[in-house]
Design a protein around this motif. Structure first.
Motif, PDB file in Angstrom:
ATOM      1  N   THR A  10      -8.571 -16.224  -0.776  1.00  0.00           N
ATOM      2  CA  THR A  10      -9.458 -14.958  -0.931  1.00  0.00           C
ATOM      3  C   THR A  10      -8.959 -14.200   0.140  1.00  0.00           C
ATOM      4  OG1 THR A  10     -11.112 -16.458  -1.482  1.00  0.00           O
ATOM      5  CG2 THR A  10     -11.902 -14.452  -0.627  1.00  0.00           C
ATOM      6  N   LEU A  11      -8.709 -12.902  -0.121  1.00  0.00           N
ATOM      7  CA  LEU A  11      -8.231 -11.800   0.892  1.00  0.00           C
ATOM      8  C   LEU A  11      -9.215 -10.690   1.142  1.00  0.00           C
ATOM      9  CD1 LEU A  11      -4.641 -11.485  -0.663  1.00  0.00           C
ATOM     10  CD2 LEU A  11      -5.314 -12.850   1.063  1.00  0.00           C
ATOM     11  N   ARG A  12      -8.991 -10.107   2.225  1.00  0.00           N
ATOM     12  CA  ARG A  12      -9.888  -8.874   2.561  1.00  0.00           C
ATOM     13  C   ARG A  12      -8.815  -7.790   2.781  1.00  0.00           C
ATOM     14  NH1 ARG A  12     -14.062 -11.718   5.526  1.00  0.00           N
ATOM     15  NH2 ARG A  12     -12.762 -11.760   7.279  1.00  0.00           N
ATOM     16  N   VAL A  13      -8.875  -6.663   1.853  1.00  0.00           N
ATOM     17  CA  VAL A  13      -7.861  -5.645   1.814  1.00  0.00           C
ATOM     18  C   VAL A  13      -8.513  -4.525   2.348  1.00  0.00           C
ATOM     19  CG1 VAL A  13      -6.121  -4.325   0.672  1.00  0.00           C
ATOM     20  CG2 VAL A  13      -6.677  -6.652  -0.196  1.00  0.00           C
ATOM     21  N   PHE A  14      -7.912  -4.166   3.362  1.00  0.00           N
ATOM     22  CA  PHE A  14      -8.571  -2.687   4.294  1.00  0.00           C
ATOM     23  C   PHE A  14      -8.071  -1.605   3.720  1.00  0.00           C
ATOM     24  CE2 PHE A  14     -11.177  -4.480   7.464  1.00  0.00           C
ATOM     25  CZ  PHE A  14     -11.029  -5.834   7.058  1.00  0.00           C
ATOM     26  N   PHE A  15      -8.449  -0.826   2.770  1.00  0.00           N
ATOM     27  CA  PHE A  15      -7.924   0.396   2.083  1.00  0.00           C
ATOM     28  C   PHE A  15      -8.427   1.719   2.526  1.00  0.00           C
ATOM     29  CE2 PHE A  15      -6.574   2.501  -1.929  1.00  0.00           C
ATOM     30  CZ  PHE A  15      -5.153   2.177  -2.028  1.00  0.00           C
ATOM     31  N   LYS A  16      -7.535   2.749   2.733  1.00  0.00           N
ATOM     32  CA  LYS A  16      -7.836   3.902   3.141  1.00  0.00           C
ATOM     33  C   LYS A  16      -8.352   4.580   1.915  1.00  0.00           C
ATOM     34  CE  LYS A  16      -4.686   3.851   6.712  1.00  0.00           C
ATOM     35  NZ  LYS A  16      -3.540   4.421   7.305  1.00  0.00           N
ATOM     36  N   ILE A  17      -9.566   5.203   1.885  1.00  0.00           N
ATOM     37  CA  ILE A  17      -9.563   6.191   0.848  1.00  0.00           C
ATOM     38  C   ILE A  17     -10.121   7.498   1.320  1.00  0.00           C
ATOM     39  CG2 ILE A  17     -10.235   4.305  -0.927  1.00  0.00           C
ATOM     40  CD1 ILE A  17     -13.270   5.080  -0.285  1.00  0.00           C
ATOM     41  N   LYS A  18      -9.865   8.464   0.546  1.00  0.00           N
ATOM     42  CA  LYS A  18     -10.146   9.901   0.954  1.00  0.00           C
ATOM     43  C   LYS A  18     -11.267  10.407   0.029  1.00  0.00           C
ATOM     44  CE  LYS A  18      -6.171  12.527   2.546  1.00  0.00           C
ATOM     45  NZ  LYS A  18      -5.031  13.076   2.206  1.00  0.00           N
ATOM     46  N   GLU A  19     -12.418  10.846   0.864  1.00  0.00           N
ATOM     47  CA  GLU A  19     -13.634  11.504   0.364  1.00  0.00           C
ATOM     48  C   GLU A  19     -13.564  12.863   0.730  1.00  0.00           C
ATOM     49  OE1 GLU A  19     -16.721   8.948   1.534  1.00  0.00           O
ATOM     50  OE2 GLU A  19     -16.768   8.051  -0.424  1.00  0.00           O
ATOM     51  N   GLY A  20     -12.967  13.755  -0.063  1.00  0.00           N
ATOM     52  CA  GLY A  20     -13.109  14.988   0.406  1.00  0.00           C
ATOM     53  C   GLY A  20     -11.973  15.242   1.492  1.00  0.00           C
ATOM     54  N   ASP A  21     -12.636  15.518   2.557  1.00  0.00           N
ATOM     55  CA  ASP A  21     -11.532  15.901   3.720  1.00  0.00           C
ATOM     56  C   ASP A  21     -11.574  14.547   4.638  1.00  0.00           C
ATOM     57  OD1 ASP A  21     -11.008  18.427   2.962  1.00  0.00           O
ATOM     58  OD2 ASP A  21     -12.329  19.234   4.299  1.00  0.00           O
ATOM     59  N   LYS A  22     -12.650  13.697   4.603  1.00  0.00           N
ATOM     60  CA  LYS A  22     -12.926  12.681   5.477  1.00  0.00           C
ATOM     61  C   LYS A  22     -12.093  11.472   4.934  1.00  0.00           C
ATOM     62  CE  LYS A  22     -17.421  13.310   6.231  1.00  0.00           C
ATOM     63  NZ  LYS A  22     -18.831  12.600   6.158  1.00  0.00           N
ATOM     64  N   GLU A  23     -11.591  10.568   5.698  1.00  0.00           N
ATOM     65  CA  GLU A  23     -11.103   9.288   5.342  1.00  0.00           C
ATOM     66  C   GLU A  23     -11.607   8.230   5.939  1.00  0.00           C
ATOM     67  OE1 GLU A  23      -6.186   9.260   4.918  1.00  0.00           O
ATOM     68  OE2 GLU A  23      -6.955   8.355   6.928  1.00  0.00           O
ATOM     69  N   ARG A  24     -11.918   7.208   5.310  1.00  0.00           N
ATOM     70  CA  ARG A  24     -12.411   5.952   5.658  1.00  0.00           C
ATOM     71  C   ARG A  24     -11.914   4.801   4.964  1.00  0.00           C
ATOM     72  NH1 ARG A  24     -16.086   3.689   2.572  1.00  0.00           N
ATOM     73  NH2 ARG A  24     -16.738   4.691   0.497  1.00  0.00           N
ATOM     74  N   VAL A  25     -12.210   3.486   5.662  1.00  0.00           N
ATOM     75  CA  VAL A  25     -11.450   2.417   5.330  1.00  0.00           C
ATOM     76  C   VAL A  25     -12.735   1.586   4.419  1.00  0.00           C
ATOM     77  CG1 VAL A  25     -10.522   0.290   6.188  1.00  0.00           C
ATOM     78  CG2 VAL A  25     -10.147   2.277   7.169  1.00  0.00           C
ATOM     79  N   GLN A  26     -12.241   1.157   3.225  1.00  0.00           N
ATOM     80  CA  GLN A  26     -12.838   0.569   2.414  1.00  0.00           C
ATOM     81  C   GLN A  26     -12.297  -0.775   2.205  1.00  0.00           C
ATOM     82  OE1 GLN A  26     -12.700   1.245  -1.990  1.00  0.00           O
ATOM     83  NE2 GLN A  26     -14.747   1.931  -1.925  1.00  0.00           N
ATOM     84  N   VAL A  27     -13.199  -1.964   2.196  1.00  0.00           N
ATOM     85  CA  VAL A  27     -12.767  -3.294   2.201  1.00  0.00           C
ATOM     86  C   VAL A  27     -12.836  -3.916   0.778  1.00  0.00           C
ATOM     87  CG1 VAL A  27     -12.784  -5.676   3.422  1.00  0.00           C
ATOM     88  CG2 VAL A  27     -13.432  -3.515   4.682  1.00  0.00           C
ATOM     89  N   PHE A  28     -11.764  -4.395   0.479  1.00  0.00           N
ATOM     90  CA  PHE A  28     -12.243  -5.135  -0.759  1.00  0.00           C
ATOM     91  C   PHE A  28     -11.763  -6.577  -0.797  1.00  0.00           C
ATOM     92  CE2 PHE A  28     -10.724  -6.418  -5.168  1.00  0.00           C
ATOM     93  CZ  PHE A  28     -11.345  -5.649  -6.169  1.00  0.00           C
ATOM     94  N   GLU A  29     -12.799  -7.377  -0.925  1.00  0.00           N
ATOM     95  CA  GLU A  29     -12.569  -8.725  -0.648  1.00  0.00           C
ATOM     96  C   GLU A  29     -12.654  -9.573  -2.082  1.00  0.00           C
ATOM     97  OE1 GLU A  29     -14.927 -10.451   2.287  1.00  0.00           O
ATOM     98  OE2 GLU A  29     -14.623 -12.503   1.579  1.00  0.00           O
ATOM     99  N   GLY A  30     -11.739 -10.437  -2.263  1.00  0.00           N
ATOM    100  CA  GLY A  30     -11.566 -11.204  -3.585  1.00  0.00           C
ATOM    101  C   GLY A  30     -10.641 -12.107  -3.469  1.00  0.00           C
ATOM    102  N   VAL A  31     -10.413 -12.810  -4.827  1.00  0.00           N
ATOM    103  CA  VAL A  31      -9.287 -14.011  -5.062  1.00  0.00           C
ATOM    104  C   VAL A  31      -8.075 -13.066  -5.092  1.00  0.00           C
ATOM    105  CG1 VAL A  31      -8.897 -16.123  -5.911  1.00  0.00           C
ATOM    106  CG2 VAL A  31     -11.040 -15.354  -5.539  1.00  0.00           C
TER     107      VAL A  31
END
Lengths: 131, 247
Positions: free
Chosen positions: A25-46
């Protein structure tokens, strides 16, 4: 001169990821862009599959989100992946866990890896300690 | 008339550019091109540069060719090719001069010509994208045929230019407006978006495209200014990173 291409491909592999295995089971920290802002989204799964090597290596991670199965592929060379963590190791006997798509609830569980063979199959705690 | 140069196609791969967009690229190796001779208006009736490219063993060069190169004081090269150049521009180049990656400075898109892979005698489906015939419903031994090739007694002949089976590939093909993704000065490599005609190891001719550079999907940068913000910055970082160092 084909080794020049290898060189380019190797230089593309920049991420420093833990040695995960299929079923973990992994936690992937993925940067996503929302308009001008950038934030990190965590996707946790098998981790249910892996394909490609070198700069083309990609993983497929599956999770259940609000009772819907969600699968996402992450190219590991992507600069948008910040880091990957192992949340839990898993013991499976297959390279691709596509059978999980047909299973729900308790049947979709994966046994945790145990350290019964030395040097092989480390459990979650040990993997995290090794980092 | 735009100047051109020669380079070797090394193959294809894919890379990520800064914004996290994956692009397919062709890797071209640009060894130095040498100005071997000039064609002038007075002498030849047109203006052009003759460039030499590629290594060759001295043993394989015959005497007349050797003399030709000696005149320019250039080591014999495997390939010689002419590129049309304006009379004014011609003065900018000296015989014996070496042309390198500086050719690509500020250039965003290229036209690349090469000899495509030979496909041999190809049928109409492969050669002209004909649809062929249905695989079932009584089709009899005509699965990949082209169908009718004309009318009746009027006009009583097959029209000229009718597309039929024949030799395919192994011809000069120009891909226009290929975007420069990265220039790796240390290794003399150019990375261009998309495919380039020919097999690996073949020589291609590169010219600066006269067309407006295409925007990269997800990145933009159709103009030079816009692009110098993003992909060109990525190209510099990449050139450093590829030398074994980390970005």
């Amino acid at each position: 001169m084909a080794n020049m291409i290898d060189l380019i491909e190797k230089s593309e592999v920049t991420g420093d990821f833990p040695k995960f295995q299929i079923g973990d089971t992994l936690r992937v920290f993925f940067k996503i862009k929302e308009g001008d802002k950038e934030r990190v989204q965590v996707f946790e799964g098998v981790l249910i599959g892996e394909r490609g090597g070198s700069n083309k290596r990609a993983i497929t991670v599956r999770k259940i989100s609000f009772s819907h199965g969600v699968e996402r592929m992450f190219p590991l060379a992507s600069p948008r992946i910040e880091k990957i963590e192992i949340a839990q190791t898993g013991y499976v006997r297959r390279a691709k866990l596509y059978y999980l798509r047909d299973l729900r609830g308790k049947k979709a569980r994966i046994r945790e890896r145990q350290d019964y063979k030395k040097g092989k199959d480390l459990s979650t705690a040990q993997v995290n300690a090794a980092k | 008339m735009t100047m051109g140069i020669m380079a070797t196609k090394l193959g294809m791969t894919q890379i990520f550019i800064e914004e996290g967009v994956r692009v397919p690229v062709t890797v071209l190796k640009m060894d130095p091109n040498f100005v071997v001779s000039k064609k002038t208006m007075e002498k030849d009736g047109y203006t052009a540069l003759q460039l030499g490219f590629g290594q060759i063993r001295a043993k394989l060069v015959n005497k007349p060719t050797k003399g030709h190169f000696q005149k320019a004081n250039v080591e014999p090269t495997r390939f010689l090719s002419e590129f049309r150049v304006d009379e004014k521009e011609l003065a900018n180049y000296e015989i014996g001069a070496q042309i390198g990656l500086e050719f690509f400075e500020g250039v965003l898109s290229l036209d690349i010509a090469g000899v495509s892979k030979g496909k041999g005698f190809a049928g109409v489906m492969k050669r002209h994208n004909f649809a062929g015939f249905p695989a079932s419903h009584g089709t009899h031994e005509t699965f990949r045929h082209g169908g009718s090739i004309g009318m009746r007694a009027q006009p009583g002949k097959v029209l000229k230019g009718k597309r039929m089976a024949g030799h395919m590939g192994d011809e000069l093909v120009t891909m226009k407006n290929l975007r420069v993704i990265r220039i790796m000065a240390e290794e003399n490599l150019i990375l261009v978006r998309g495919a380039v005609p020919g097999s690996k190891g073949k020589v291609v001719e590169i010219k600066v495209s006269t067309r407006k550079p295409k925007a990269l999907p997800g990145v933009g940068g159709a103009t030079l200014e816009e692009a110098s913000k993003n992909p060109m910055k990525a190209s510099k970082a990449g050139a450093k990173g590829a030398g074994g160092k980390k970005k």
